[in-house]
Design a protein around this motif. Structure first.
Motif, mmCIF file in Angstrom:
data_model
loop_
_atom_site.group_PDB
_atom_site.id
_atom_site.type_symbol
_atom_site.label_atom_id
_atom_site.label_comp_id
_atom_site.label_asym_id
_atom_site.label_seq_id
_atom_site.Cartn_x
_atom_site.Cartn_y
_atom_site.Cartn_z
ATOM 1 N N SER A 274 30.002 -18.356 9.641
ATOM 2 C CA SER A 274 28.728 -19.169 9.807
ATOM 3 C C SER A 274 28.937 -20.497 9.907
ATOM 4 O O SER A 274 28.513 -21.526 10.841
ATOM 5 N N GLN A 275 29.654 -21.020 8.947
ATOM 6 C CA GLN A 275 30.132 -22.533 8.634
ATOM 7 C C GLN A 275 30.953 -23.041 10.337
ATOM 8 O O GLN A 275 30.983 -24.074 10.716
ATOM 9 N N ALA A 276 31.734 -21.887 10.588
ATOM 10 C CA ALA A 276 32.529 -22.279 11.885
ATOM 11 C C ALA A 276 31.661 -22.546 12.924
ATOM 12 O O ALA A 276 31.999 -23.285 13.721
ATOM 13 N N ILE A 277 30.814 -21.561 13.123
ATOM 14 C CA ILE A 277 29.900 -21.710 14.212
ATOM 15 C C ILE A 277 29.117 -23.066 14.145
ATOM 16 O O ILE A 277 29.023 -23.680 15.305
ATOM 17 N N CYS B 97 31.532 -13.786 6.151
ATOM 18 C CA CYS B 97 30.308 -14.364 6.829
ATOM 19 C C CYS B 97 29.879 -15.671 6.864
ATOM 20 O O CYS B 97 29.770 -16.207 7.735
ATOM 21 N N ARG B 98 29.735 -16.040 5.554
ATOM 22 C CA ARG B 98 29.533 -17.585 5.271
ATOM 23 C C ARG B 98 30.659 -18.344 6.212
ATOM 24 O O ARG B 98 30.286 -19.421 6.644
ATOM 25 N N CYS B 99 31.883 -18.063 5.709
ATOM 26 C CA CYS B 99 33.012 -19.070 6.568
ATOM 27 C C CYS B 99 32.816 -19.020 8.003
ATOM 28 O O CYS B 99 32.855 -20.037 8.739
ATOM 29 N N PRO C 96 32.792 -13.056 22.093
ATOM 30 C CA PRO C 96 32.610 -11.498 22.459
ATOM 31 C C PRO C 96 33.278 -10.790 21.212
ATOM 32 O O PRO C 96 32.813 -9.871 20.571
ATOM 33 N N LYS C 97 34.428 -11.402 20.734
ATOM 34 C CA LYS C 97 34.983 -10.586 19.476
ATOM 35 C C LYS C 97 34.272 -10.960 18.427
ATOM 36 O O LYS C 97 34.171 -9.913 17.622
ATOM 37 N N VAL C 98 33.443 -12.196 18.099
ATOM 38 C CA VAL C 98 32.754 -12.271 16.957
ATOM 39 C C VAL C 98 31.532 -11.436 16.732
ATOM 40 O O VAL C 98 31.497 -10.554 15.676
ATOM 41 N N THR D 178 24.421 -13.343 10.012
ATOM 42 C CA THR D 178 25.503 -14.134 10.811
ATOM 43 C C THR D 178 25.383 -13.934 12.347
ATOM 44 O O THR D 178 25.462 -14.934 12.948
ATOM 45 N N ALA D 179 25.095 -12.595 12.707
ATOM 46 C CA ALA D 179 24.643 -12.202 13.988
ATOM 47 C C ALA D 179 23.205 -13.304 14.624
ATOM 48 O O ALA D 179 23.395 -13.778 15.614
ATOM 49 N N ALA D 180 22.601 -13.600 13.644
ATOM 50 C CA ALA D 180 21.418 -14.309 13.754
ATOM 51 C C ALA D 180 21.764 -15.838 14.153
ATOM 52 O O ALA D 180 21.307 -16.456 15.186
ATOM 53 N N VAL D 181 22.928 -16.409 13.349
ATOM 54 C CA VAL D 181 23.282 -17.538 13.664
ATOM 55 C C VAL D 181 24.145 -17.746 14.913
ATOM 56 O O VAL D 181 23.950 -18.681 15.544
ATOM 57 N N VAL D 182 24.588 -16.684 15.452
ATOM 58 C CA VAL D 182 25.261 -16.835 16.944
ATOM 59 C C VAL D 182 24.270 -16.751 17.779
ATOM 60 O O VAL D 182 24.492 -17.703 18.779
#
Length: 361
Positions: free
Chosen positions: A257-260, A253-255, A272-274, A294-298
């Motif tokens: 989040s960083q990607a986002i 999830c950290r990885c 959609p996949k994430v 991580t959903a909150a980050v999205v």
């Protein structure tokens, strides 16, 4: 044995010496660098290992001046690479490497120096370093690679840095089909820990990259290329039964989040996949609040876009259907699950800020 000087103390001495304005002869330092770099690991024991550590502290303190001579760069990188492998000197050598990368990035961009830098990064998979030391090394290398002016060289170098992490993750994925490995707890734990470290490295690399901000950078598709490389192994991990492990889930999830954060708008193609992976995994492993975080980050990154409204709403509904969320109906229960409460509260606030009409307030 007497007390060893620490890196901070040496830096203070260096600052004082440099303020005097006197020329500094660092040739003796380079002589020691060459001697110790050529010393085998078996000989770097006892007092000599502390000499290695202290020399690394000196290099870090005087890196701005010692790197003024281009010919010094390669021996210094080799010195750091050798010292990182040793437990006593690993932290000092990682710090020295960071300083070298900060003070002489253009010189390190030379192919013969980049080769050593990548060798250090690719070899981390086989070292038993602490997370903090490993993160400092990966950060230093990534920032140096990200500043390479030649776009294709930058992409290929970053891809090489990531390669060992993919291998560690694939070993864990393969373990899902290899039941004998699961029966050997020690071996399985080693593979699991290796994958967790790989995900942390990937997250650190992504955390130091960013999407182009100006129009003259639009031809630089580095982050998009890296994202397309990182997502397939990440997706495999998210869809594996190994995610029952809380540490693995947190690292993945950290990885993600960083990607986002790093890819910005370029991440939209994976939404959609994430969101499906995050909500599905939370329903399976409801003690892992990292999925909600991580959903909150999205939501925070893409909730303002109207075309993703229905997707975000369905994710909100799916997470709300979890038994662990439904059970948060009293102060007593909430007190028992403070991390889950905090994660869900932040997620709900992010969701409401975009999807609850202003007139409702």
């Amino acid at each position: 044995m007497g007390r060893q000087p620490n890196g901070k103390g040496i830096c203070q001495v260096a600052e004082t010496a440099l303020q005097d304005g006197q020329p500094i002869d660092l040739s003796m330092v380079m002589q020691l660098v060459n001697i110790l770099s050529s010393t085998s690991s078996t000989d770097l024991k006892g007092l000599l290992s502390f000499v290695y550590k202290s020399l690394a502290d000196v290099i870090g303190a005087y890196s701005k001046w010692i790197t003024l001579i281009p010919a010094n760069i390669r021996p210094l990188l080799i010195f750091c690479a050798s010292g990182i492998k040793e437990s006593i000197s690993s932290a000092s050598c990682s710090s020295a490497l960071r300083k070298l990368c900060e003070d002489a990035p253009a010189l390190i961009h030379k192919p013969y120096n980049l080769e050593i830098l990548l060798w250090i990064g690719e070899g981390l998979e086989y070292r038993s370093l602490s997370i903090s030391v490993e993160e400092e090394i990966v950060s230093a290398i990534t920032l140096t690679l990200a500043s390479i002016p030649h776009c294709e060289l930058k992409k290929s170098s970053l891809a090489s840095l990531l390669s060992s992490s993919y291998g560690a993750i694939q070993k864990l994925i393969d373990a899902e089909r290899q039941h004998p490995l699961k029966q050997h707890l020690t071996d399985y734990t080693q593979v699991m820990n290796s994958a967790i470290r790989a995900l942390y490295r990937m997250g650190t690399i992504l955390g130091h990259l960013s999407a182009p901000l100006s129009s003259d950078q639009t031809e630089d598709d580095t982050i998009l290329v890296i994202l397309c490389m990182v997502w397939p192994p990440l997706e495999k991990i998210f869809n594996s039964a190994h995610m029952e492990n809380g540490n693995l889930s947190a690292a993945a999830c950290r990885c993600l989040s960083q990607a986002i954060h790093s890819s910005g708008e370029q991440f939209h193609m994976l939404l959609p996949k994430v969101l499906d992976c995050l909500s599905a995994n939370f329903l399976l492993f409801q003690t892992h609040e990292c999925y909600i975080k991580t959903a909150a980050v999205v939501i925070e990154a893409f909730g303002y876009r109207e075309e993703y409204g229905s997707l975000c709403i369905s994710t909100f509904q799916r997470l709300n259907s979890a038994e662990s969320i439904a059970s948060l109906n009293s102060s007593y229960v909430c007190d028992q699950e403070p991390d889950l409460v905090e994660a869900y509260t932040n997620f709900a606030c992010a969701f409401c800020s975009f999807f609850v009409p202003r007139s409702a307030y």
